[in-house]
Motif scaffolding. Structure first.
Motif, PDB file in Angstrom:
ATOM      1  N   ARG A 164       0.819  -1.209   0.000  1.00  0.00           N
ATOM      2  CA  ARG A 164       0.000   0.000   0.000  1.00  0.00           C
ATOM      3  C   ARG A 164       0.856   1.264   0.000  1.00  0.00           C
ATOM      4  NH1 ARG A 164      -4.429  -2.557  -1.690  1.00  0.00           N
ATOM      5  NH2 ARG A 164      -5.106  -4.156  -0.203  1.00  0.00           N
ATOM      6  N   ARG A 165       0.283   2.309  -0.588  1.00  0.00           N
ATOM      7  CA  ARG A 165       0.885   3.643  -0.537  1.00  0.00           C
ATOM      8  C   ARG A 165       0.003   4.523   0.333  1.00  0.00           C
ATOM      9  NH1 ARG A 165       2.225   7.922  -5.500  1.00  0.00           N
ATOM     10  NH2 ARG A 165       4.267   8.521  -4.682  1.00  0.00           N
ATOM     11  N   ALA A 166       0.639   5.361   1.147  1.00  0.00           N
ATOM     12  CA  ALA A 166      -0.108   6.222   2.060  1.00  0.00           C
ATOM     13  C   ALA A 166       0.327   7.665   1.922  1.00  0.00           C
ATOM     14  CB  ALA A 166       0.098   5.765   3.502  1.00  0.00           C
ATOM     15  N   VAL A 167      -0.634   8.557   1.976  1.00  0.00           N
ATOM     16  CA  VAL A 167      -0.387  10.002   2.017  1.00  0.00           C
ATOM     17  C   VAL A 167      -0.838  10.499   3.383  1.00  0.00           C
ATOM     18  CG1 VAL A 167      -1.185  12.237   1.158  1.00  0.00           C
ATOM     19  CG2 VAL A 167      -0.565  10.419  -0.459  1.00  0.00           C
ATOM     20  N   VAL A 168       0.054  11.222   4.061  1.00  0.00           N
ATOM     21  CA  VAL A 168      -0.283  11.813   5.360  1.00  0.00           C
ATOM     22  C   VAL A 168      -0.073  13.317   5.256  1.00  0.00           C
ATOM     23  CG1 VAL A 168       0.092  11.752   7.845  1.00  0.00           C
ATOM     24  CG2 VAL A 168       0.584   9.703   6.470  1.00  0.00           C
ATOM     25  N   SER A 169      -1.146  14.071   5.265  1.00  0.00           N
ATOM     26  CA  SER A 169      -1.013  15.524   5.160  1.00  0.00           C
ATOM     27  C   SER A 169      -0.533  16.104   6.488  1.00  0.00           C
ATOM     28  CB  SER A 169      -2.344  16.161   4.742  1.00  0.00           C
ATOM     29  OG  SER A 169      -3.315  16.016   5.759  1.00  0.00           O
ATOM     30  N   GLY A 170       0.240  17.179   6.407  1.00  0.00           N
ATOM     31  CA  GLY A 170       0.724  17.833   7.625  1.00  0.00           C
ATOM     32  C   GLY A 170       1.504  16.888   8.521  1.00  0.00           C
ATOM     33  N   SER A 171       2.544  16.254   7.968  1.00  0.00           N
ATOM     34  CA  SER A 171       3.183  15.153   8.682  1.00  0.00           C
ATOM     35  C   SER A 171       4.660  15.357   8.982  1.00  0.00           C
ATOM     36  CB  SER A 171       2.998  13.856   7.895  1.00  0.00           C
ATOM     37  OG  SER A 171       3.322  14.018   6.525  1.00  0.00           O
ATOM     38  N   THR A 172       5.111  16.605   9.070  1.00  0.00           N
ATOM     39  CA  THR A 172       6.519  16.839   9.373  1.00  0.00           C
ATOM     40  C   THR A 172       6.813  16.768  10.865  1.00  0.00           C
ATOM     41  OG1 THR A 172       6.161  19.238   9.405  1.00  0.00           O
ATOM     42  CG2 THR A 172       6.891  18.245   7.316  1.00  0.00           C
ATOM     43  N   ALA A 173       5.787  16.775  11.701  1.00  0.00           N
ATOM     44  CA  ALA A 173       5.997  16.758  13.147  1.00  0.00           C
ATOM     45  C   ALA A 173       4.731  16.263  13.833  1.00  0.00           C
ATOM     46  CB  ALA A 173       6.364  18.156  13.662  1.00  0.00           C
ATOM     47  N   GLY A 174       4.820  16.075  15.133  1.00  0.00           N
ATOM     48  CA  GLY A 174       3.661  15.774  15.954  1.00  0.00           C
ATOM     49  C   GLY A 174       2.954  14.487  15.595  1.00  0.00           C
ATOM     50  N   ILE A 175       1.629  14.513  15.697  1.00  0.00           N
ATOM     51  CA  ILE A 175       0.818  13.334  15.416  1.00  0.00           C
ATOM     52  C   ILE A 175       0.995  12.891  13.975  1.00  0.00           C
ATOM     53  CG2 ILE A 175      -1.566  12.524  15.184  1.00  0.00           C
ATOM     54  CD1 ILE A 175      -2.247  14.212  17.653  1.00  0.00           C
TER      55      ILE A 175
END
Length: 264
Positions: free
Chosen positions: A8-19
């Motif tokens: 699978r391929r996943a996109v995580v928006s806003g993912s440079t830090a934190g949750i």
């Protein structure tokens, strides 16, 4: 339970830090090819390097784009046209007196926190449905169900995500694509850590005690009596992205430590 997302391929928006970063790391650890996103190229590159250091051999790439704007989202989608797993994590927050929040600020919160997720979901979900498998998740908040008086605009945006999530689940019924929302509670992210550190310096109290005082005073209904870790939130997200969670759709799942005193 062994979660295998190696196909699978996943996109995580806003993912440079934190949750968001914890989610990207969790998905990569399960074998997924992960796209990390942030507004600035430097932060994206650093996050990619950090993840590769934490997980040697991880399949990860970074794409810098401001998903809080239509132009930024369009640019991102040209560069990442398809995905199997979409985690709509991008979000902004701040405390502000309700009577000082002007129209521009209301619109900014809606653009970043809600429309970024709408744009990505609108683009990716049809392809998932055509392929017969997909996962769409919206990272909401406990503030969606119990808005905080000092962040009414933030609570509004997180409540909106619950509506979009449940509605999209119905749109995609029977397609093989599940859609869910995750509601974190007080979480020890980088932003919260900075706040706690500043309070500790100002008061001369240890950071751990400042965190404990926050839970006692601001979230007295907490059942775990502590801040959750970003990894604990990510664990729920990774599970929902898995094959094992195929019968869970249209749900709003809480990782709030029990701060919302509800049986549902």
């Amino acid at each position: 339970m062994r979660i295998d997302l190696s196909q699978r391929r996943a996109v995580v928006s806003g993912s440079t830090a934190g949750i968001g970063f914890a989610i990207a790391k969790g998905l990569a650890a399960a074998g997924a090819q992960v796209v990390i996103n942030g507004r600035g190229a430097e932060r994206v590159e650093q996050a990619v390097a950090d993840l590769r250091q934490a997980l040697p051999g991880a399949r990860v790439e970074g794409v810098a784009a401001d998903l809080g704007t239509a132009a930024g989202a369009a640019d991102f989608l040209l560069r990442v046209p398809e995905t199997d797993i979409l985690i709509n994590n991008l979000g902004i927050y701040q405390t502000q007196d309700f009577f000082t929040i002007d129209d521009t600020e209301w619109e900014r919160f809606f653009q970043v926190n809600v429309l970024s997720a709408v744009r990505l979901s609108r683009h990716y979900a049809p392809g998932m449905a055509k392929r017969g498998w997909g996962r769409v998740q919206f990272i909401s908040s406990e503030s969606a169900v119990q808005p905080q008086p000092d962040m009414v605009h933030y609570g509004m945006s997180k409540t909106a995500l619950l509506s979009v999530s449940r509605g999209l689940a119905g749109v995609l019924a029977g397609s093989g694509v599940t859609v869910n929302a995750v509601l974190p509670g007080p979480t020890h992210s980088e932003g919260v850590a900075r706040m706690l550190c500043a309070q500790a310096r100002a008061t001369g109290v240890a950071e751990a005690e400042v965190a404990a005082d926050f839970i006692r005073q601001q979230r007295p209904a907490s059942l775990i009596r502590r801040l959750a870790s970003a990894d604990e939130v990510a664990n729920m997200v990774v599970y929902l992205a898995s094959e094992q969670a195929s019968a869970t759709s249209g749900a709003a799942l809480r990782v709030d430590g029990g701060v919302w005193p509800s049986i549902l």
